[in-house]
Write a protein that holds these residues in place. Structure first.
Motif, PDB file in Angstrom:
ATOM      1  N   GLN A   1      63.856  55.268 -34.852  1.00  0.00           N
ATOM      2  CA  GLN A   1      63.255  54.074 -35.440  1.00  0.00           C
ATOM      3  C   GLN A   1      62.252  53.481 -34.452  1.00  0.00           C
ATOM      4  OE1 GLN A   1      65.926  50.869 -36.529  1.00  0.00           O
ATOM      5  NE2 GLN A   1      64.247  49.690 -37.436  1.00  0.00           N
ATOM      6  N   THR A   2      61.075  53.133 -34.947  1.00  0.00           N
ATOM      7  CA  THR A   2      60.109  52.449 -34.086  1.00  0.00           C
ATOM      8  C   THR A   2      59.899  51.038 -34.619  1.00  0.00           C
ATOM      9  OG1 THR A   2      58.419  53.559 -35.366  1.00  0.00           O
ATOM     10  CG2 THR A   2      58.805  54.397 -33.169  1.00  0.00           C
ATOM     11  N   PHE A   3      59.693  50.122 -33.707  1.00  0.00           N
ATOM     12  CA  PHE A   3      59.526  48.728 -34.106  1.00  0.00           C
ATOM     13  C   PHE A   3      58.052  48.367 -34.184  1.00  0.00           C
ATOM     14  CE2 PHE A   3      63.822  48.778 -32.428  1.00  0.00           C
ATOM     15  CZ  PHE A   3      64.479  48.169 -33.484  1.00  0.00           C
ATOM     16  N   ARG A   4      57.720  47.744 -35.316  1.00  0.00           N
ATOM     17  CA  ARG A   4      56.358  47.240 -35.466  1.00  0.00           C
ATOM     18  C   ARG A   4      56.346  45.878 -34.798  1.00  0.00           C
ATOM     19  NH1 ARG A   4      57.497  49.107 -41.495  1.00  0.00           N
ATOM     20  NH2 ARG A   4      59.514  48.477 -40.680  1.00  0.00           N
ATOM     21  N   SER A   5      55.679  45.785 -33.677  1.00  0.00           N
ATOM     22  CA  SER A   5      55.777  44.502 -32.997  1.00  0.00           C
ATOM     23  C   SER A   5      54.423  43.827 -32.892  1.00  0.00           C
ATOM     24  CB  SER A   5      56.470  44.672 -31.648  1.00  0.00           C
ATOM     25  OG  SER A   5      55.532  44.685 -30.635  1.00  0.00           O
ATOM     26  N   PRO A   6      54.375  42.562 -33.327  1.00  0.00           N
ATOM     27  CA  PRO A   6      53.117  41.844 -33.394  1.00  0.00           C
ATOM     28  C   PRO A   6      52.626  41.389 -32.029  1.00  0.00           C
ATOM     29  CG  PRO A   6      54.939  40.465 -34.142  1.00  0.00           C
ATOM     30  CD  PRO A   6      55.518  41.792 -33.826  1.00  0.00           C
ATOM     31  N   TYR A   7      51.332  41.162 -31.935  1.00  0.00           N
ATOM     32  CA  TYR A   7      50.703  40.609 -30.727  1.00  0.00           C
ATOM     33  C   TYR A   7      51.128  41.366 -29.472  1.00  0.00           C
ATOM     34  CZ  TYR A   7      50.237  36.646 -33.913  1.00  0.00           C
ATOM     35  OH  TYR A   7      49.994  35.835 -34.988  1.00  0.00           O
ATOM     36  N   LYS A   8      50.771  42.667 -29.431  1.00  0.00           N
ATOM     37  CA  LYS A   8      51.205  43.444 -28.275  1.00  0.00           C
ATOM     38  C   LYS A   8      50.432  43.064 -27.022  1.00  0.00           C
ATOM     39  CE  LYS A   8      53.162  47.541 -30.361  1.00  0.00           C
ATOM     40  NZ  LYS A   8      52.481  47.778 -31.641  1.00  0.00           N
ATOM     41  N   ASN A   9      49.138  42.735 -27.206  1.00  0.00           N
ATOM     42  CA  ASN A   9      48.315  42.549 -26.017  1.00  0.00           C
ATOM     43  C   ASN A   9      47.929  41.095 -25.802  1.00  0.00           C
ATOM     44  OD1 ASN A   9      48.253  45.417 -25.814  1.00  0.00           O
ATOM     45  ND2 ASN A   9      46.802  45.360 -27.523  1.00  0.00           N
TER      46      ASN A   9
END
Ligand code: ADP
Ligand code: ZN
Ligand code: ZN
Length: 732
Positions: free
Chosen positions: A181-189
């Motif tokens: 499972q991979t997490f879609r994570s907001p505002y990475k940078n």
């Protein structure tokens, strides 16, 4: 075993609890389940589990399926749902929807799984490579790559080395493919904005007071730039060290990235973000990260108060006075009330922070219901920016018809010459608020709403700011055909165009709803401005709050009177808050800031208090007026809004509702301060005619509001909508 289930259908007739049987041990309190309902299956939530049932067993149908192993709702969420149902007068199903990301319902979105490949454990790279045919160059490269980089996304390998090479490595059992499972994570940078500060004595004693008070709620009243954010971070840190969790709310989505960056710098992966601006996948994943206790700090706007977080130590509501904390659509909840429920449930505390608390909150603090902590100075005793009034009547007399007073022009040019930055605030987007025919006086209106249309220069269109309808710009009056059209009222687009003329070299950014459509739109504009990629930022109320730009030394408030004209009992308060907030953006670092406030009524008392930063003085006058005129917090405003596509039907229902409420009014005359029936201020919205029955009743009289609700709710039908609002922010 038997499960009491609420089905996900919002209708008063099915606003009941249905019972199903089950033997599957995965059915738990809070589980999302699929149950037979009529001829089909619907989603529902288990809110209670019983060993026995009062119904004849043969009438009870079994649960068809459990949708997730982990129950979506916590025990607390179930109690909170009941509280929302009662206090906001909504069905259980509609209250339940507050707790789940909408994408989760109907299974529209699932966890994201990605395929990875890696070399099998006991592979000797050299040996395998020497065994390859010399023509199998791609296979060799792929093996070398995996030897060096380890586990890699399969899609990347396929692209890089060709899918046939990858496949044959798999067939030969040199590599293995795994699903994760991979997490879609907001505002990475977001960048790292963590800075280490030593708390001042004022900050330390504020924290001390909040930690040690036995009151549930502390009102932290601190002038802009007094270091409230550091206090919040410290309180969150304490909660986490105590093994508890934290919720931090900000009033606008645009403020979340800034706060998120500070939180991540300190608490890294422990922080999650929830708001409606995220993509569906991100919201889904963030929600589950919280639910699975992988994150125990939540930051977000209003709706994050329903985050599935457990064991809450602290809830922080920044800019607590902000109107966005009261939901304008059903369920019409007040965030502070929900926070209070959760704090009580968890034995946690609440901090309400603001430079300009709402008069309701300040009254409660003065009365001792809240713990009151005040920070009267900015960090390092930096002075608050000086405010200069520009009397626009004089400007007009002198023949200056531009939106900028002469003092603002000269301050702007000073500011730019010094290489500093300026913020100009105008709470109107678009080019001009209205388009008027100079021959017949006709104002262009939306065909679905009784609202004038705003001209937008960039896409040469007329926009309804209420329903979003877009019309082609006209070249002649739709009423008389005249070509002489005039623009009324100025918007941010026009300000930018005028600024380009005045300061051709200056770089200008605009921030309003039109320029922040994309998810990270807010963030990209704000961070560009923070990097000094522009000299002037023009914007609506979005730029008023919270942002900390050290190089801003000038703030221009272009039309300070705008919000004073609304016929709303809160307009004075709103104006005071807005001016203080915007002014607070100036001079936050070394150089002293300046504010120019343009007005046509320089003697207005509210404006005078605002420019002296005299919250106390403003509060005393405002609360006296509220008391004398019987407005909140001394009363509750109850509005019954009746709307329908048929004006006649709406009117018939309005009359009936009014008639029946008159009996309630007769019986409880002493509890009413006002009772009346009329057209709503906006008579038509999205093709629906609108009428209202308005009441002002004794504050917080739940029995009476219950009676009113029961009286009016039965008039609701498929073609006439009847809603009850209590102290709504928007009485248009
Ligand atoms: P507020 O939220 O009250 O408007 P902020 O928390 O944004 O104020 O603080 C204003 C500025 O002061 C920020 O740039 C912040 O980094 C800085 N600051 C806060 N506390 C301290 C401190 N103890 N020492 C030095 N600088 C501080
Ligand atoms: Zn005309
Ligand atoms: Zn419209």
């Amino acid at each position: 075993m038997f499960a009491e289930v609420i089905v996900d259908i919002i209708h008063y007739e099915v606003d009941k609890i249905f019972e199903y049987s089950f033997s599957d041990c995965n059915v738990q309190l809070g589980s999302r389940v699929l149950v037979p309902f009529g001829a089909k299956y619907v989603e529902g939530i288990v809110i209670k589990i019983n060993d026995e049932s009062n119904y004849p067993i043969e009438k009870i149908k079994p649960v068809y399926k459990v949708l997730e192993e982990t129950p979506a709702l916590t025990k607390e969420s179930i109690s909170l749902m009941e509280y929302v149902t009662k206090s906001c007068y909504v069905t259980k199903a509609s209250a339940l929807r507050l707790f789940l990301p909408s994408e989760m319902r109907k299974g529209r979105i699932k966890e994201k799984f990605t395929l990875f490949a890696e070399l099998k454990e006991n592979i000797d790279v050299d040996k395998v490579i020497s065994a390859l045919k010399s023509s199998a160059k791609k296979q060799r490269d792929c093996i070398l790559f995996l030897g060096e980089n380890g586990k890699t996304e399969l899609s990347f390998l396929n692209k890089e080395f060709g899918s046939s090479a990858v496949k044959s490595l798999k067939d030969k059992e040199i590599i293995s493919v795994i699903t994760e499972q991979t997490f879609r994570s907001p505002y990475k940078n977001l960048g790292n904005t963590g800075k280490q500060v030593v708390l001042t004595n004022n900050q330390l004693s504020a924290i001390d007071s909040i930690v040690n008070t036995d009151k549930e709620i502390t009102l932290l009243h601190g002038v802009t730039g007094s270091g409230k954010t550091e206090i919040y971070l410290n309180l969150i840190d304490r909660a986490i060290k105590d093994g508890k969790s934290a919720i931090m709310l900000v009033p606008e989505i645009s403020l979340t990235p800034q706060m998120l960056a500070q939180l991540r710098a300190r608490f890294s992966e422990n922080v999650s973000i929830l708001h409606s601006g995220l993509s569906a996948g991100e919201r889904f994943d963030e929600w589950w990260r919280i639910r699975n206790k992988e994150a125990n700090i939540v930051i977000g706007a209003r709706s994050a108060i329903f985050a599935p977080i457990e064991n809450i130590g602290i809830i922080i509501i920044d800019e607590e006075h902000d109107g966005s904390y009261i939901s304008e659509s059903s369920p019409r909840y007040n965030t502070i009330d929900v926070a209070s429920f959760r704090a009580k449930y968890n034995g946690g505390k609440i901090v309400l922070g603001s430079a300009t608390p709402s008069v309701e909150s300040y009254l409660l603090a003065k009365n001792g219901e809240y713990n009151l902590v005040e920070l009267k100075d900015r960090i390092n005793k930096k002075p608050l920016p000086e405010v200069e009034i520009a009397d626009m009547r004089n400007e007009v007399r002198r023949g200056n018809n531009s939106p900028f007073s002469s003092v603002l022009k000269s301050e702007l040019s000073d500011c730019l010459n010094k290489g500093n930055q300026a913020i100009l605030f105008l709470n109107q987007r678009g080019y001009s608020r209205t388009v008027i025919c100079t021959e017949c006086g006709h104002v262009q209106k939306c065909s679905d709403c009784d609202v004038s249309l705003t001209y937008h220069y960039e896409d040469n269109s007329l926009l309804c700011h209420y329903c979003g309808a877009k019309y082609k710009m006209i070249d002649k009056c739709t009423n008389c055909g005249s070509k002489y059209l005039k623009y009324g009222g100025i918007g941010t687009e026009k300000i930018v165009l005028e600024l380009h003329k005045l300061f051709p070299q200056a770089k200008i950014l605009r921030m309003d709803r039109d320029t922040t459509q994309s998810k990270e739109g807010h963030f990209s504009i704000l961070s560009a401005f923070a990097r000094h990629e522009a000299d002037i930022l023009v914007g609506t109320q979005m730029i008023a709050k919270g942002h900390d730009f050290p190089s801003v030394t000038l703030v221009g408030i272009l039309d300070a009177d705008m919000s004073l004209h609304f016929a709303d009992y809160r307009s004075a308060e709103r104006t005071f808050q807005l001016i203080t907030q915007v002014a607070g953006r100036s001079g936050r670092a070394d150089e002293t800031g300046k504010v120019v406030l343009q007005t046509y009524q320089p003697d207005n008392l509210v404006l005078k208090r605002a420019i002296q930063y005299d919250y106390e003085g403003f509060y005393k006058e405002e609360i006296a007026i509220r008391k004398a005129t019987a407005f909140p917090p001394y009363t509750d405003i109850v509005r019954i809004l009746i709307s329908s596509e048929s004006e006649d039907d709406a009117l018939i229902v309005t009359k009936a509702v009014y008639q029946e409420l008159s009996f309630v009014h007769e019986t409880y005359r002493d509890k009413f301060r006002f009772f009346g029936c009329m057209k709503a201020p906006i008579k038509k919205l999205q093709n629906k005619y609108r009428f209202q029955v308005l009441m002002r009743i004794n504050a917080k009289d739940k029995d009476l509001t219950d009676k009113i609700f029961i009286t009016v709710n039965k008039y609701k039908s498929s073609h006439v909508n009847v809603v009850m609002e209590i102290n709504s922010n928007n009485l248009s």
